[in-house]
Design a protein around this motif. Structure first.
Motif, PDB file in Angstrom:
ATOM      1  N   MET A  82       0.828  -1.205   0.000  1.00 20.55           N
ATOM      2  CA  MET A  82       0.000   0.000   0.000  1.00 20.55           C
ATOM      3  C   MET A  82       0.868   1.262   0.000  1.00 20.55           C
ATOM      4  N   SER A  83       1.915   1.288   0.805  1.00 19.13           N
ATOM      5  CA  SER A  83       2.758   2.476   0.837  1.00 19.13           C
ATOM      6  C   SER A  83       3.527   2.637  -0.479  1.00 19.13           C
ATOM      7  N   ALA A  84       3.877   1.540  -1.122  1.00 18.65           N
ATOM      8  CA  ALA A  84       4.504   1.630  -2.445  1.00 18.65           C
ATOM      9  C   ALA A  84       3.516   2.208  -3.462  1.00 18.65           C
ATOM     10  N   ALA A  85       2.262   1.793  -3.383  1.00 21.08           N
ATOM     11  CA  ALA A  85       1.245   2.318  -4.302  1.00 21.08           C
ATOM     12  C   ALA A  85       1.004   3.808  -4.049  1.00 21.08           C
ATOM     13  N   PHE A  86       0.907   4.209  -2.795  1.00 22.55           N
ATOM     14  CA  PHE A  86       0.695   5.627  -2.465  1.00 22.55           C
ATOM     15  C   PHE A  86       1.878   6.485  -2.899  1.00 22.55           C
ATOM     16  N   SER A  87       3.055   5.905  -2.988  1.00 24.54           N
ATOM     17  CA  SER A  87       4.221   6.693  -3.389  1.00 24.54           C
ATOM     18  C   SER A  87       4.116   7.166  -4.845  1.00 24.54           C
ATOM     19  N   TRP A  88       3.183   6.619  -5.594  1.00 19.37           N
ATOM     20  CA  TRP A  88       3.015   6.991  -7.000  1.00 19.37           C
ATOM     21  C   TRP A  88       2.009   8.113  -7.217  1.00 19.37           C
ATOM     22  N   LEU A  89       1.348   8.596  -6.174  1.00 17.90           N
ATOM     23  CA  LEU A  89       0.327   9.632  -6.367  1.00 17.90           C
ATOM     24  C   LEU A  89       0.891  10.899  -6.997  1.00 17.90           C
ATOM     25  N   SER A  90       2.083  11.321  -6.603  1.00 21.41           N
ATOM     26  CA  SER A  90       2.679  12.534  -7.179  1.00 21.41           C
ATOM     27  C   SER A  90       2.913  12.385  -8.672  1.00 21.41           C
ATOM     28  N   GLU A  91       3.517  11.269  -9.080  1.00 22.41           N
ATOM     29  CA  GLU A  91       3.763  11.057 -10.504  1.00 22.41           C
ATOM     30  C   GLU A  91       2.461  10.957 -11.292  1.00 22.41           C
ATOM     31  N   LEU A  92       1.484  10.261 -10.736  1.00 20.68           N
ATOM     32  CA  LEU A  92       0.197  10.141 -11.425  1.00 20.68           C
ATOM     33  C   LEU A  92      -0.439  11.511 -11.632  1.00 20.68           C
ATOM     34  N   ALA A  93      -0.337  12.384 -10.648  1.00 24.87           N
ATOM     35  CA  ALA A  93      -0.893  13.733 -10.786  1.00 24.87           C
ATOM     36  C   ALA A  93      -0.112  14.547 -11.810  1.00 24.87           C
ATOM     37  N   VAL A  94       1.210  14.468 -11.758  1.00 27.18           N
ATOM     38  CA  VAL A  94       2.054  15.240 -12.687  1.00 27.18           C
ATOM     39  C   VAL A  94       1.825  14.817 -14.125  1.00 27.18           C
ATOM     40  N   PHE A  95       1.702  13.525 -14.366  1.00 24.58           N
ATOM     41  CA  PHE A  95       1.550  13.031 -15.730  1.00 24.58           C
ATOM     42  C   PHE A  95       0.096  12.998 -16.193  1.00 24.58           C
ATOM     43  N   GLY A  96      -0.802  13.601 -15.415  1.00 32.90           N
ATOM     44  CA  GLY A  96      -2.195  13.731 -15.822  1.00 32.90           C
ATOM     45  C   GLY A  96      -3.017  12.473 -15.702  1.00 32.90           C
ATOM     46  N   LYS A  97      -2.543  11.503 -14.992  1.00 30.64           N
ATOM     47  CA  LYS A  97      -3.291  10.256 -14.803  1.00 30.64           C
ATOM     48  C   LYS A  97      -4.191  10.323 -13.581  1.00 30.64           C
ATOM     49  N   LEU A  98      -4.053  11.378 -12.793  1.00 30.76           N
ATOM     50  CA  LEU A  98      -4.854  11.583 -11.598  1.00 30.76           C
ATOM     51  C   LEU A  98      -5.408  12.996 -11.684  1.00 30.76           C
ATOM     52  N   PRO A  99      -6.716  13.159 -11.807  1.00 32.95           N
ATOM     53  CA  PRO A  99      -7.286  14.500 -11.924  1.00 32.95           C
ATOM     54  C   PRO A  99      -6.930  15.378 -10.721  1.00 32.95           C
ATOM     55  N   ASP A 100      -6.965  16.705 -10.924  1.00 37.51           N
ATOM     56  CA  ASP A 100      -6.641  17.641  -9.843  1.00 37.51           C
ATOM     57  C   ASP A 100      -7.520  17.425  -8.632  1.00 37.51           C
ATOM     58  N   SER A 101      -8.785  17.180  -8.857  1.00 37.05           N
ATOM     59  CA  SER A 101      -9.702  16.929  -7.747  1.00 37.05           C
ATOM     60  C   SER A 101     -10.195  15.500  -7.874  1.00 37.05           C
ATOM     61  N   SER A 102      -9.441  14.580  -7.349  1.00 35.62           N
ATOM     62  CA  SER A 102      -9.735  13.173  -7.553  1.00 35.62           C
ATOM     63  C   SER A 102     -10.460  12.567  -6.369  1.00 35.62           C
ATOM     64  N   ASN A 103     -11.622  11.988  -6.622  1.00 32.73           N
ATOM     65  CA  ASN A 103     -12.323  11.256  -5.570  1.00 32.73           C
ATOM     66  C   ASN A 103     -11.544  10.011  -5.182  1.00 32.73           C
ATOM     67  N   LEU A 104     -10.732   9.481  -6.099  1.00 32.42           N
ATOM     68  CA  LEU A 104      -9.925   8.304  -5.798  1.00 32.42           C
ATOM     69  C   LEU A 104      -8.987   8.577  -4.622  1.00 32.42           C
ATOM     70  N   VAL A 105      -8.352   9.745  -4.639  1.00 35.58           N
ATOM     71  CA  VAL A 105      -7.436  10.095  -3.553  1.00 35.58           C
ATOM     72  C   VAL A 105      -8.187  10.186  -2.239  1.00 35.58           C
ATOM     73  N   SER A 106      -9.318  10.885  -2.247  1.00 36.77           N
ATOM     74  CA  SER A 106     -10.053  11.032  -0.992  1.00 36.77           C
ATOM     75  C   SER A 106     -10.614   9.703  -0.501  1.00 36.77           C
TER      76      SER A 106
END
Length: 156
Positions: free
Chosen positions: A95-119
């Motif tokens: 889980m912590s390895a997966a969470f470590s990718w949130l920054s890259e996912l946001a930078v590369f546009g794979k995670l929307p700015d306001s993501s319900n997934l994050v919350s």
């Protein structure tokens, strides 16, 4: 031997995770998102070196868990609860390895700015409720209190 095998498997996962972060590191901007609020909006930024720090956390915690296991003076607890401990260590590391990718996912546009997934992942998993969802038990809420609530455990 089984505990040692799990440790080495998780070590390989952590090393591959860190190597993948190193691969993408040169293409990151100088400032990256590092924190998301309960709504999923980015509300914290940091230097791109933060990504490497976050990528190291799974391995550091894995080492910490192994040290904890080895310094137990009686070793009886790990014999008694070994399966639960291994499950916890494995899930926490992955889980912590997966969470470590949130920054890259946001930078590369794979995670929307306001993501319900994050919350959902960050806040929903630990029982934080921003009021927009019905009250349901989550990981750290007291199920017994919820069951005895005026709704009687009804989620509707």
């Amino acid at each position: 031997m089984k505990k040692n095998k799990l440790f080495w498997i998780l070590t390989v996962v952590c090393v591959l995770n860190f190597a993948a972060h190193l691969y993408f590191y040169p293409s990151l901007p100088d400032i990256v998102p590092t924190h998301w609020g309960a709504s999923g909006q980015v509300n914290g930024w940091g230097p791109k070196s933060t990504v490497l720090f976050l990528a190291a956390i799974p391995f550091v915690t894995l080492i910490m868990f192994e040290v904890i296991r080895k310094i137990d003076p009686k070793h009886q607890n790990f014999e008694k609860f070994g399966k639960a401990w291994n499950l916890f260590v494995g899930l926490f590391t992955v889980m912590s390895a997966a969470f470590s990718w949130l920054s890259e996912l946001a930078v590369f546009g794979k995670l929307p700015d306001s993501s319900n997934l994050v919350s959902i992942l960050v806040c929903g998993g630990i029982g934080v409720n921003d009021g927009s969802h019905s009250s349901r038990p989550t990981l750290f809420t007291d199920i017994f209190l919820w069951k005895d609530s005026p709704k009687g455990g009804d989620c509707g």
